[in-house]
Scaffold this active site. Structure first.
Site, mmCIF file in Angstrom:
data_model
loop_
_atom_site.group_PDB
_atom_site.id
_atom_site.type_symbol
_atom_site.label_atom_id
_atom_site.label_comp_id
_atom_site.label_asym_id
_atom_site.label_seq_id
_atom_site.Cartn_x
_atom_site.Cartn_y
_atom_site.Cartn_z
ATOM 1 N N ARG A 273 -11.069 13.612 -14.193
ATOM 2 C CA ARG A 273 -9.896 12.991 -14.813
ATOM 3 C C ARG A 273 -10.328 12.176 -16.030
ATOM 4 N NH1 ARG A 273 -5.867 9.666 -11.307
ATOM 5 N NH2 ARG A 273 -7.587 8.184 -11.503
ATOM 6 N N TYR B 294 -2.184 -2.651 -13.995
ATOM 7 C CA TYR B 294 -3.603 -2.710 -14.350
ATOM 8 C C TYR B 294 -4.108 -1.418 -14.989
ATOM 9 C CZ TYR B 294 -3.666 -0.814 -9.546
ATOM 10 O OH TYR B 294 -3.403 -0.107 -8.406
ATOM 11 N N LYS B 295 -3.247 -0.442 -15.190
ATOM 12 C CA LYS B 295 -3.663 0.796 -15.859
ATOM 13 C C LYS B 295 -3.349 0.688 -17.350
ATOM 14 C CE LYS B 295 -2.674 3.432 -11.626
ATOM 15 N NZ LYS B 295 -4.034 3.476 -11.068
ATOM 16 N N ASP C 172 8.041 5.977 -8.967
ATOM 17 C CA ASP C 172 6.747 5.318 -9.079
ATOM 18 C C ASP C 172 6.224 5.569 -10.482
ATOM 19 O OD1 ASP C 172 3.999 4.740 -9.120
ATOM 20 O OD2 ASP C 172 3.739 5.248 -7.010
ATOM 21 N N PHE D 285 0.844 10.110 -4.602
ATOM 22 C CA PHE D 285 -0.294 9.278 -4.246
ATOM 23 C C PHE D 285 -0.133 8.897 -2.778
ATOM 24 C CE2 PHE D 285 -2.684 5.262 -4.046
ATOM 25 C CZ PHE D 285 -3.868 5.663 -4.645
#
Length: 438
Positions: A399, A250-251, A225, A156
């Site tokens: 996705r 938050y995922k 990560d 990312f």
């Protein structure tokens, strides 16, 4: 980016009429939902009513890999924090309501979900800030003579930005390396490697145990990560002797937009861990207001400044959705959901219109499926208009994230059916593989 033809393990006969195919897989979805031991967990989230689902009017939410759904426990908890703890108790809540100890307390709630013991995870700050702490702190613990930081070449973007900034500050160089090549590329000059556990574009699961072992064999540290794996699959930080790790909440942990991230420091390294952001909250005696900094003992030295109490306590309430849930069972359902989605896509999507860039091999798959197709942005816009919520990454990747705590097999079947309708209505274009990437 590799591409995998969609070949389901239980293929539908290609000559079967569409209505029969739809009926067969819809029936199969209902059977899978009826047998799902995690199905009742959906009720812990503020999603949609049973009537809306039965009528097909409810959205199908397959974007939990970007923002998790709202757990039902959160609104009442935050209302109490605002009206009673802040509104009535005010400053007393730092002690009487446990605000001061929340970063470690919430960290201990996350710890079992990532395979960590108590006292090894602290919550606070953003993922980016925690990445900076981990990378600079890791470089400071590395052996003398180290000249480079390895960075996951598929990472990312923020991870790369942070690594390069940390390298400039510490006088090291950054070398991007494909995760599969790290074991071959690490040298005695490598301070650490920063690697994504799951590739955010493709959903590919990188080999955390193998890469960590290879880094340690060369004397380097492993910094992981976990943004796309925490809450989706077993991580095993302690078991695999990971040195440092960070992740957002938050995922798959459903902590809410911008909820604070976490930092993990291996217990045996904590007394050597020197944060590049020493703040009063991580001082051994915070209220002494000593101009000389002395770090706190243990994981508390990963704190910086005053924690964001509203977001932190919303996350704590959100984690109640995990009560009684084993991460191994979540992984089992995740793989079943993604397998079933790939099977449904293979049955419903016209040949050549989409290709999976997510590995079929379970050991290499996270909890999302990414499909390469032409015009992915416009396709996703139409899917969302029809109530199937996923997202896309440029230039051509759809996705779909699968959160086993609330995603059903019926959701999966309906999403694939709508995708087939949307792609089937498009004019003929070249192979979906053309231009896949990014």
């Amino acid at each position: 980016m590799s591409e995998t033809p969609l070949t389901p393990e239980n293929p539908v006969q290609p000559g079967a009429p569409e209505a029969a195919v739809e009926r067969e897989l819809a029936v199969q979805a209902r059977q899978l939902d009826a047998a799902d031991p995690l199905a009742e967990l959906r009720g812990r989230f503020a999603l949609d009513s049973a009537d809306a689902r039965a009528s097909g009017a409810a959205d199908i939410y397959l974007d939990g890999n970007s923002l998790g759904a709202l757990p039902r426990a959160v609104p009442d908890r935050i209302a109490d924090v605002i009206h009673r703890e802040w509104g009535e108790l005010r400053i007393r809540s730092w002690t009487e309501s446990g605000w001061w100890t929340a970063p470690e307390r919430v960290g201990d709630k996350i710890a079992p979900l990532i395979g960590a013991g108590p006292g090894r995870v602290v919550v606070g700050d953003s993922t980016s800030v925690n990445l900076f702490k981990a990378v600079v702190g890791g470089v400071r613990m590395a052996g003398k003579g180290c000249t480079e930081i390895l960075v996951d070449a598929t990472t990312f973007p923020t991870d790369g930005y942070i690594a390069r900034s940390a390298a400039r500050m510490t006088g090291l160089a950054v070398r991007p390396v494909e995760p599969a090549r790290i074991a071959d590329e690490v040298t005695e000059r490598t301070a650490l490697a920063l690697v994504n556990h799951v590739d955010y574009r493709t959903g590919e699961l990188n080999d955390l145990p193998g890469i960590t072992t290879a880094l340690h064999s060369a004397g380097a540290l492993a910094v992981w990560d976990l943004c796309h794996s925490a809450g989706a699959l077993p991580v095993g930080l302690d078991a695999h002797h990971v040195d440092l790790a960070v992740g957002c909440t938050y995922k798959y942990l459903n902590g809410g937009p911008g909820s604070p991230a976490f930092l993990y420091v291996r217990e045996s390294l904590q007394e050597r861990f020197e944060s590049p952001l020493p703040g009063w909250n991580s001082h051994a005696d915070p209220f002494a207001m000593d101009p000389a900094y002395t770090p706190a003992q243990g994981i508390a030295r990963g704190r910086v400044g005053t924690p964001d109490i509203l977001s932190l306590l919303a996350l704590e309430a959100a984690l109640e959705a995990w009560d009684g849930v084993a991460i191994e069972d979540v992984r089992t359902k995740s793989l079943a959901l993604t397998d079933f989605f790939l099977a449904c896509v293979a049955a419903y999507v016209p040949a050549g219109r989409a290709r999976s860039v997510t590995p079929l091999n379970h050991r290499r798959r996270g909890s999302q499926v990414s499909l390469a197709c032409s015009g992915a942005g416009e396709v996703m816009d139409e899917l969302i208009r029809r109530g199937v919520v996923g997202d896309y990454r440029q230039p051509n990747v759809l996705r779909f994230g699968f959160t086993p705590l609330y995603t059903s097999f019926t959701d999966v079947e309906r999403a694939a059916w709508v995708l087939g309708e949307v792609l089937g209505a498009l004019p003929e274009v070249g192979p979906a593989a053309a231009g896949a990437g990014g």
